[in-house]
Design an enzyme around this catalytic site. Structure first.
Site, PDB file in Angstrom:
ATOM      1  N   GLY A  49       2.473  48.436  14.446  1.00 24.45           N
ATOM      2  CA  GLY A  49       3.519  47.649  13.783  1.00 24.45           C
ATOM      3  C   GLY A  49       4.508  47.100  14.794  1.00 24.45           C
ATOM      4  N   ASP A  50       5.402  46.267  14.311  1.00 24.96           N
ATOM      5  CA  ASP A  50       6.463  45.673  15.147  1.00 24.96           C
ATOM      6  C   ASP A  50       5.908  44.844  16.298  1.00 24.96           C
ATOM      7  OD1 ASP A  50       8.314  47.117  13.582  1.00 24.96           O
ATOM      8  OD2 ASP A  50       7.927  48.889  14.796  1.00 24.96           O
ATOM      9  N   GLU A  51       4.769  44.209  16.096  1.00 28.85           N
ATOM     10  CA  GLU A  51       4.147  43.428  17.176  1.00 28.85           C
ATOM     11  C   GLU A  51       4.750  42.033  17.297  1.00 28.85           C
ATOM     12  OE1 GLU A  51       2.423  44.592  14.579  1.00 28.85           O
ATOM     13  OE2 GLU A  51       0.969  46.077  15.272  1.00 28.85           O
TER      14      GLU A  51
ATOM     15  N   GLY B  75       9.232  34.597  23.858  1.00 33.27           N
ATOM     16  CA  GLY B  75      10.601  34.853  23.408  1.00 33.27           C
ATOM     17  C   GLY B  75      10.666  34.720  21.907  1.00 33.27           C
TER      18      GLY B  75
ATOM     19  N   THR C 194      14.114  47.886   9.989  1.00 28.62           N
ATOM     20  CA  THR C 194      14.401  48.519   8.709  1.00 28.62           C
ATOM     21  C   THR C 194      15.327  49.708   8.864  1.00 28.62           C
ATOM     22  OG1 THR C 194      12.264  47.788   7.903  1.00 28.62           O
ATOM     23  CG2 THR C 194      13.286  49.574   6.688  1.00 28.62           C
TER      24      THR C 194
ATOM     25  N   ASP D 177       7.500  37.978  27.992  1.00 27.99           N
ATOM     26  CA  ASP D 177       8.731  37.873  28.780  1.00 27.99           C
ATOM     27  C   ASP D 177       9.382  39.231  29.047  1.00 27.99           C
ATOM     28  OD1 ASP D 177       9.027  37.617  25.887  1.00 27.99           O
ATOM     29  OD2 ASP D 177      11.175  37.719  26.291  1.00 27.99           O
TER      30      ASP D 177
ATOM     31  N   LYS E 276       4.827  40.048  14.347  1.00 24.85           N
ATOM     32  CA  LYS E 276       4.052  39.273  13.356  1.00 24.85           C
ATOM     33  C   LYS E 276       4.928  38.256  12.642  1.00 24.85           C
ATOM     34  CE  LYS E 276       2.832  43.000  11.185  1.00 24.85           C
ATOM     35  NZ  LYS E 276       3.375  44.011  12.111  1.00 24.85           N
ATOM     36  N   GLY E 277       6.215  38.610  12.475  1.00 31.61           N
ATOM     37  CA  GLY E 277       7.136  37.721  11.766  1.00 31.61           C
ATOM     38  C   GLY E 277       7.176  36.356  12.423  1.00 31.61           C
TER      39      GLY E 277
ATOM     40  N   ALA F  16       8.567  47.436   5.785  1.00 27.92           N
ATOM     41  CA  ALA F  16       8.377  46.374   6.779  1.00 27.92           C
ATOM     42  C   ALA F  16       9.694  45.667   7.024  1.00 27.92           C
ATOM     43  CB  ALA F  16       7.356  45.364   6.269  1.00 27.92           C
ATOM     44  N   GLY F  17       9.828  45.130   8.199  1.00 25.83           N
ATOM     45  CA  GLY F  17      11.013  44.328   8.482  1.00 25.83           C
ATOM     46  C   GLY F  17      10.628  43.244   9.454  1.00 25.83           C
ATOM     47  N   HIS F  18      10.640  42.022   9.002  1.00 24.75           N
ATOM     48  CA  HIS F  18      10.305  40.905   9.881  1.00 24.75           C
ATOM     49  C   HIS F  18      11.578  40.219  10.320  1.00 24.75           C
ATOM     50  CE1 HIS F  18       5.954  40.267   8.276  1.00 24.75           C
ATOM     51  NE2 HIS F  18       6.066  41.259   9.133  1.00 24.75           N
TER      52      HIS F  18
ATOM     53  N   SER G 176       3.449  34.239  23.147  1.00 25.31           N
ATOM     54  CA  SER G 176       4.868  34.068  22.840  1.00 25.31           C
ATOM     55  C   SER G 176       5.718  34.598  23.990  1.00 25.31           C
ATOM     56  CB  SER G 176       5.175  34.807  21.539  1.00 25.31           C
ATOM     57  OG  SER G 176       6.557  34.917  21.370  1.00 25.31           O
TER      58      SER G 176
ATOM     59  N   GLN H  18       3.201  46.257   8.932  1.00 28.24           N
ATOM     60  CA  GLN H  18       2.831  47.417   9.761  1.00 28.24           C
ATOM     61  C   GLN H  18       1.701  47.030  10.726  1.00 28.24           C
ATOM     62  OE1 GLN H  18       3.094  48.322   6.062  1.00 28.24           O
ATOM     63  NE2 GLN H  18       5.237  48.361   6.584  1.00 28.24           N
TER      64      GLN H  18
HETATM   65  P1  IMP Z   1       6.347  54.801   5.677  1.00 26.03           P
HETATM   66  O1  IMP Z   1       5.537  53.549   5.673  1.00 26.03           O
HETATM   67  O2  IMP Z   1       7.822  54.579   5.445  1.00 26.03           O
HETATM   68  O3  IMP Z   1       5.771  55.836   4.768  1.00 26.03           O
HETATM   69  O4  IMP Z   1       6.260  55.424   7.153  1.00 26.03           O
HETATM   70  C1  IMP Z   1       5.043  55.925   7.687  1.00 26.03           C
HETATM   71  C2  IMP Z   1       4.926  55.614   9.172  1.00 26.03           C
HETATM   72  O5  IMP Z   1       4.786  54.214   9.338  1.00 26.03           O
HETATM   73  C3  IMP Z   1       6.160  55.996  10.005  1.00 26.03           C
HETATM   74  O6  IMP Z   1       5.726  56.365  11.295  1.00 26.03           O
HETATM   75  C4  IMP Z   1       6.947  54.719  10.082  1.00 26.03           C
HETATM   76  O7  IMP Z   1       7.810  54.677  11.198  1.00 26.03           O
HETATM   77  C5  IMP Z   1       5.799  53.716  10.199  1.00 26.03           C
HETATM   78  N1  IMP Z   1       6.168  52.379   9.704  1.00 26.03           N
HETATM   79  C6  IMP Z   1       6.294  51.973   8.432  1.00 26.03           C
HETATM   80  N2  IMP Z   1       6.607  50.680   8.372  1.00 26.03           N
HETATM   81  C7  IMP Z   1       6.670  50.242   9.637  1.00 26.03           C
HETATM   82  C8  IMP Z   1       6.905  48.955  10.232  1.00 26.03           C
HETATM   83  O8  IMP Z   1       7.124  47.944   9.566  1.00 26.03           O
HETATM   84  N3  IMP Z   1       6.869  48.917  11.587  1.00 26.03           N
HETATM   85  C9  IMP Z   1       6.587  49.997  12.353  1.00 26.03           C
HETATM   86  N4  IMP Z   1       6.346  51.206  11.849  1.00 26.03           N
HETATM   87  C10 IMP Z   1       6.386  51.323  10.503  1.00 26.03           C
END
Ligand code: IMP
Length: 441
Positions: free
Chosen positions: A12-14, A414, A300, A333, A16-17, A39-41, A412, A224
């Site tokens: 996750g957090d690659e 930046g 998030t 970068d 993607k947003g 998720a948080g984009h 990408s 994720q």
């Molecule tokens: P949950 O999805 O809140 O149940 O968390 C399960 C695992 O997934 C934990 O290690 C979180 O930190 C990870 N996780 C959930 N959503 C994200 C995301 O958007 N980015 C990165 N890690 C995530």
């Protein structure tokens, strides 16, 4: 016309947003198929920063349909805030559509998430605390509340009664400090939320099929990442859904043969939030350097992300389980200024080397990374052409592409849209069909 899938190829957090935002310009519809407010984009447009949890990044372009599909779990309190924030900042949410089948994250799910984590003690997962796991658990137990239930008082009341009886028993046992959740509080609030979302709630899989018949461009946006997939990630340190490309079929209701291309998004290094094994983690100065330069703090939860060297064994696993056609490499970068860069090309376990990623967390914990070292680069300008990158950066990208035998289609440099190779001098054809580095280079 094309149906394109974007998936996270790491934990996750690659970024993607940003990639979805770039490709969304050429799409008619953007669909999210799993996950929820975990998720948080973050998308940067000019100087404006948008943080989205549920809504696909396509919402930043007028006229796109943005679908929250069946496989998602929706926290209506959070989604309402997201909608209101976008409207406050002058954006239209007319294109938003939410599946009747999407499951609802209820307040008891968030409490249970905390209880489960506390009970696990040292074995805790480090979840986002957003109630995601308990909500998917109720879905599998067939006692979940869905978007459609928020629209019919009788249905919501029946389902709430069943859930409140059970959840209050557990909550009063483990958290006697909390008052029990009451029907008279939850029923009116969730009916009100149902009314707020009523104009957006539809049969989204039918909408997607219709769009496919009309030969529209559809972008499926994973949240994720592969290594957090409940089957193909580092179980149990995973999320409760299927971020992998196969998740599109079950989460959006389309057949696998309708997918035209799968692009894996991969940072030039790797990060992880939460607990769990992480073979290439860098503890110390270089890890801190990446965290600060890359602003590696959770969108998030604000938690600092664990940072590490690029892990090609894990990436190869992502290539296979997603059937990737190409890579989007982000945050190149961030590596600038490091004199030497390590890349993990194998794991050593019990004296044996392997390039097969073990999805068993206990086995992964015992893996030691085997590195190759590449020279770093001192400066990296916002260039448009691959040929204008420092030679060391070109070699770094070529190394990745040739190890996984896949072309790199996006690079990408930046957070902003224009900090992308090939962005300023636009060529013919879709961005998703470009090739920046070919395996034969
Ligand atoms: P949950 O999805 O809140 O149940 O968390 C399960 C695992 O997934 C934990 O290690 C979180 O930190 C990870 N996780 C959930 N959503 C994200 C995301 O958007 N980015 C990165 N890690 C995530």
């Amino acid at each position: 016309m094309a149906n394109i899938v974007i998936v996270g190829a790491q934990w996750g957090d690659e970024g993607k947003g940003k990639i979805t935002d770039l490709l969304a310009e050429e799409a008619d519809i953007v669909v999210r198929y799993q996950g929820g407010s975990n998720a948080g984009h973050t998308v940067k447009v000019g100087e404006e920063v948008f943080r989205l949890h549920h809504i696909p990044s396509g919402i930043l372009y007028p006229g796109k349909l943005c679908i929250i599909a069946d496989g998602m779990v929706v926290d209506p309190e959070v989604l309402k805030e997201e909608v209101e924030e976008l409207v406050k900042r002058g954006l239209s949410v007319e294109g938003l559509r939410i599946s009747l089948n999407a499951h609802i994250v209820m307040p008891y799910h968030r409490i249970l998430d905390g209880i489960w984590e506390a009970r696990m003690g040292k074995g805790r997962i480090g979840t986002t605390g957003r109630g995601i796991g308990p909500c998917y658990a109720d879905k599998a137990a067939r006692i979940g509340i869905r978007m459609s239930d928020l629209l019919v008082e009788r249905l919501l009341k029946e389902k709430l009664a069943i859930n409140l009886e059970e959840k209050n028993l557990i909550i009063s046992h483990y958290r006697p400090d909390l008052p029990p959740l009451k029907m008279e509080d939850l029923l009116p609030r969730y009916l009100e939320l149902g009314e707020f979302f009523r104009p957006y709630v539809v049969n989204t899989s039918q909408l997607i099929h219709q769009a496919m018949d009309e030969k529209k461009n559809i972008l499926f946006e994973g949240a994720q990442g592969t290594l957090l997939d409940i089957n193909y990630g580092t179980y149990p340190f995973v999320t409760s859904s299927h971020p992998i490309a196969g998740g599109v079929c079950i989460g959006a209701g389309i057949g696998p043969r309708r997918i035209d291309k799968v692009i894996g998004v991969c940072k030039a290094y790797i990060t992880r939030v939460g607990e769990g094994p992480f073979p290439t983690e860098i503890i110390g100065e270089v890890g801190d350097y990446l965290r600060e330069r890359g602003a590696e703090y959770g969108t998030t939860t604000g938690r600092p992300r664990r940072c590490g060297w690029l892990d090609l064994v894990a990436l190869k696993h992502a290539v296979k389980v997603n059937g990737l056609d190409g890579l989007a490499i982000t945050k190149l970068d961030v590596l600038t200024g490091l004199p030497k860069l390590k890349i993990c090309v194998a794991y050593r376990i019990d004296g044996q080397e392997t390039d097969v990623f073990p999805v068993d967390a206990n086995l992964l914990k015992r893996c030691e990374p085997v590195y190759e070292e590449l020279p770093g680069w001192e400066r990296l300008e916002d260039v448009d052409d691959f040929a204008d990158l420092p030679k060391e950066a070109q070699d770094y990208l070529r190394f990745i592409s040739s190890y996984v035998a896949l072309p790199i289609c996006i690079v990408s440099l930046g957070p902003r849209r224009e900090q992308t190779l090939g962005w300023r001098v636009r060529k013919e054809g879709y961005l998703w069909d470009r090739i920046v580095v070919d395996t034969v280079d």
